[in-house]
Design a protein around this motif. Structure first.
Motif, PDB file in Angstrom:
ATOM      1  N   GLU A   1       0.856  -1.180   0.000  1.00  0.00           N
ATOM      2  CA  GLU A   1       0.000   0.000   0.000  1.00  0.00           C
ATOM      3  C   GLU A   1       0.895   1.234   0.000  1.00  0.00           C
ATOM      4  N   LYS A   2       0.611   2.159  -0.913  1.00  0.00           N
ATOM      5  CA  LYS A   2       1.415   3.370  -1.059  1.00  0.00           C
ATOM      6  C   LYS A   2       0.503   4.584  -1.112  1.00  0.00           C
ATOM      7  N   THR A   3       1.103   5.744  -0.954  1.00  0.00           N
ATOM      8  CA  THR A   3       0.358   6.992  -1.082  1.00  0.00           C
ATOM      9  C   THR A   3       1.101   7.908  -2.058  1.00  0.00           C
ATOM     10  N   ARG A   4       0.355   8.817  -2.648  1.00  0.00           N
ATOM     11  CA  ARG A   4       0.944   9.811  -3.543  1.00  0.00           C
ATOM     12  C   ARG A   4       0.042  11.042  -3.542  1.00  0.00           C
ATOM     13  N   GLU A   5       0.627  12.169  -3.893  1.00  0.00           N
ATOM     14  CA  GLU A   5      -0.120  13.416  -4.014  1.00  0.00           C
ATOM     15  C   GLU A   5      -0.651  13.526  -5.437  1.00  0.00           C
ATOM     16  N   VAL A   6      -1.933  13.831  -5.546  1.00  0.00           N
ATOM     17  CA  VAL A   6      -2.559  13.991  -6.858  1.00  0.00           C
ATOM     18  C   VAL A   6      -3.282  15.332  -6.887  1.00  0.00           C
ATOM     19  N   PRO A   7      -3.470  15.913  -8.074  1.00  0.00           N
ATOM     20  CA  PRO A   7      -4.193  17.189  -8.152  1.00  0.00           C
ATOM     21  C   PRO A   7      -5.627  17.041  -7.635  1.00  0.00           C
ATOM     22  N   ASN A   8      -6.084  18.047  -6.908  1.00  0.00           N
ATOM     23  CA  ASN A   8      -7.457  18.065  -6.397  1.00  0.00           C
ATOM     24  C   ASN A   8      -8.351  18.643  -7.496  1.00  0.00           C
ATOM     25  N   PRO A   9      -9.235  17.829  -8.074  1.00  0.00           N
ATOM     26  CA  PRO A   9     -10.074  18.335  -9.162  1.00  0.00           C
ATOM     27  C   PRO A   9     -11.097  19.371  -8.682  1.00  0.00           C
ATOM     28  N   ASN A  10     -11.302  19.474  -7.368  1.00  0.00           N
ATOM     29  CA  ASN A  10     -12.275  20.418  -6.821  1.00  0.00           C
ATOM     30  C   ASN A  10     -11.623  21.692  -6.272  1.00  0.00           C
ATOM     31  N   TYR A  11     -10.312  21.818  -6.454  1.00  0.00           N
ATOM     32  CA  TYR A  11      -9.585  22.965  -5.897  1.00  0.00           C
ATOM     33  C   TYR A  11     -10.049  24.271  -6.540  1.00  0.00           C
ATOM     34  N   VAL A  12     -10.336  25.251  -5.683  1.00  0.00           N
ATOM     35  CA  VAL A  12     -10.698  26.593  -6.131  1.00  0.00           C
ATOM     36  C   VAL A  12      -9.701  27.550  -5.466  1.00  0.00           C
TER      37      VAL A  12
ATOM     38  N   ASP B   1     -13.340  18.943  -0.061  1.00  0.00           N
ATOM     39  CA  ASP B   1     -12.224  19.869   0.117  1.00  0.00           C
ATOM     40  C   ASP B   1     -11.959  20.621  -1.183  1.00  0.00           C
ATOM     41  N   GLN B   2     -12.124  21.961  -1.120  1.00  0.00           N
ATOM     42  CA  GLN B   2     -11.852  22.803  -2.282  1.00  0.00           C
ATOM     43  C   GLN B   2     -10.674  23.728  -2.036  1.00  0.00           C
ATOM     44  N   THR B   3     -10.054  23.608  -0.856  1.00  0.00           N
ATOM     45  CA  THR B   3      -8.993  24.544  -0.469  1.00  0.00           C
ATOM     46  C   THR B   3      -7.597  23.997  -0.696  1.00  0.00           C
ATOM     47  N   SER B   4      -7.439  22.701  -0.807  1.00  0.00           N
ATOM     48  CA  SER B   4      -6.113  22.105  -1.006  1.00  0.00           C
ATOM     49  C   SER B   4      -5.873  21.855  -2.487  1.00  0.00           C
ATOM     50  N   PRO B   5      -4.720  22.287  -2.994  1.00  0.00           N
ATOM     51  CA  PRO B   5      -4.442  22.049  -4.419  1.00  0.00           C
ATOM     52  C   PRO B   5      -4.166  20.573  -4.733  1.00  0.00           C
ATOM     53  N   THR B   6      -3.765  19.795  -3.716  1.00  0.00           N
ATOM     54  CA  THR B   6      -3.510  18.368  -3.935  1.00  0.00           C
ATOM     55  C   THR B   6      -4.220  17.551  -2.864  1.00  0.00           C
ATOM     56  N   LEU B   7      -4.439  16.288  -3.190  1.00  0.00           N
ATOM     57  CA  LEU B   7      -5.020  15.326  -2.261  1.00  0.00           C
ATOM     58  C   LEU B   7      -4.062  14.153  -2.131  1.00  0.00           C
ATOM     59  N   THR B   8      -4.118  13.473  -0.994  1.00  0.00           N
ATOM     60  CA  THR B   8      -3.310  12.272  -0.813  1.00  0.00           C
ATOM     61  C   THR B   8      -4.155  11.068  -1.211  1.00  0.00           C
ATOM     62  N   GLU B   9      -3.653  10.324  -2.178  1.00  0.00           N
ATOM     63  CA  GLU B   9      -4.349   9.148  -2.686  1.00  0.00           C
ATOM     64  C   GLU B   9      -3.620   7.897  -2.202  1.00  0.00           C
ATOM     65  N   THR B  10      -4.378   6.927  -1.721  1.00  0.00           N
ATOM     66  CA  THR B  10      -3.813   5.649  -1.307  1.00  0.00           C
ATOM     67  C   THR B  10      -4.123   4.624  -2.398  1.00  0.00           C
ATOM     68  N   TYR B  11      -3.116   3.850  -2.772  1.00  0.00           N
ATOM     69  CA  TYR B  11      -3.294   2.831  -3.801  1.00  0.00           C
ATOM     70  C   TYR B  11      -2.449   1.610  -3.455  1.00  0.00           C
ATOM     71  N   THR B  12      -2.744   0.514  -4.104  1.00  0.00           N
ATOM     72  CA  THR B  12      -1.998  -0.724  -3.887  1.00  0.00           C
ATOM     73  C   THR B  12      -1.164  -1.015  -5.121  1.00  0.00           C
ATOM     74  N   GLU B  13       0.126  -1.223  -4.905  1.00  0.00           N
ATOM     75  CA  GLU B  13       1.034  -1.592  -5.990  1.00  0.00           C
ATOM     76  C   GLU B  13       1.256  -3.101  -5.908  1.00  0.00           C
ATOM     77  N   THR B  14       0.924  -3.810  -6.989  1.00  0.00           N
ATOM     78  CA  THR B  14       1.060  -5.260  -7.028  1.00  0.00           C
ATOM     79  C   THR B  14       2.222  -5.639  -7.935  1.00  0.00           C
ATOM     80  N   THR B  15       3.103  -6.488  -7.422  1.00  0.00           N
ATOM     81  CA  THR B  15       4.233  -6.983  -8.191  1.00  0.00           C
ATOM     82  C   THR B  15       4.084  -8.495  -8.327  1.00  0.00           C
ATOM     83  N   VAL B  16       4.189  -8.991  -9.562  1.00  0.00           N
ATOM     84  CA  VAL B  16       4.078 -10.426  -9.832  1.00  0.00           C
ATOM     85  C   VAL B  16       5.386 -10.897 -10.457  1.00  0.00           C
ATOM     86  N   ALA B  17       6.008 -11.887  -9.802  1.00  0.00           N
ATOM     87  CA  ALA B  17       7.217 -12.505 -10.351  1.00  0.00           C
ATOM     88  C   ALA B  17       6.909 -13.972 -10.627  1.00  0.00           C
TER      89      ALA B  17
END
Length: 154
Positions: A58-69, A96-112
């Protein structure tokens, strides 16, 4: 001389089937997933298999907030920008319309893929495959192939 054909109505799933397995050492790592795909109808049917090491992080990343004003002074006009009107989501929570970015949580799957090959059901497994609902076919196939490879489904 006549030709004797032995045919049973079976649902051979041509899609990929997979199951978690009790981890087993397969150089250079540990396999925790068995993936199979039917390659012949038999009897008995044969399958292509892969022993895989699948990890999920599980990882997080900053993404643009589409609702930012933007607020504050408009650099183009020098005027104060008005505060945005509140927006609500489907559950009635304020968006939330005040933050230019949001923190998104996602799962990175690696298959070997650690090992692959072909394996068949035994005649006995084929003969014991009861005709029944198609929903029972996939677990039966996975059970048989796991057993034939010396694996235990988790």
């Amino acid at each position: 001389m006549g030709l004797l054909l032995r045919w049973k109505s079976r649902s051979i799933n041509h899609l990929i089937m997979q199951t978690n397995i009790v981890p087993v050492a397969v150089y250079p790592s540990t396999a925790n997933v068995l993936l199979i795909r039917s390659i012949t109808l038999g009897p008995p049917p044969a399958y292509y298999y892969e022993l895989q090491n699948v990890t999920e992080v599980e990882k997080t990343r900053e993404v643009p907030n589409p609702n930012y004003v933007p607020t504050g002074i408009d650099p183009m006009t020098g005027q104060q920008r008005p505060a945005p009107a509140p927006k609500l989501d489907m559950q009635g929570n304020e968006i939330d319309q005040t933050s230019p970015t949001l923190t998104e949580t996602y799962t990175e799957t690696t298959v070997a893929v650690l090992k692959n090959g072909n394996v068949s059901m035994t005649e006995e497994q084929w003969d014991n495959w009861a005709a029944g609902p198609i929903t029972e076919d996939e677990p039966y196939q996975l059970d048989c192939i796991s057993t034939n490879l010396g694996l235990t489904r988790a």
